[in-house]
Design a protein around this motif. Sequence first.
Motif: not given
Length: 124
Positions: A9, A21, A23, A57, A59, A61, A92, A118
Amino acid sequence: MIVVNEPKYKMAIYEAKKEVHVQILGFIKDDLVEGYLKHLQETVGKVHKLTYRLVVDATYQSPLPSKTAAGLGETFLFYVSLGFKDIAIVNSKSKISSVQIRNAIETIDFPGRVVNHVSETDSR
């Protein structure tokens, strides 16, 4: 400005956009949860939450194991409890993970929104 850069992360504060943010890369295993929460609290503590947006975020994952996916709604409620003015979850790219996020959102009263990229987080 990236404030936390861990293998699973990253956390950043964008003062000009008034966004924090988070992530997620892959998924956060049980042994990393404590460190993740500590880093999240430290990052959140650096901003005035009532004027900032939280962007999670997801995306990249990965699909979660079923026992972990069952608690995803509670994780989103935890994000809500932090007190940000707005919360955006970036969906995701993984179809399975995307469905897990959608299913978790449907089980709770989530005041935030789910976007597909995002770049859509600041559309409010």
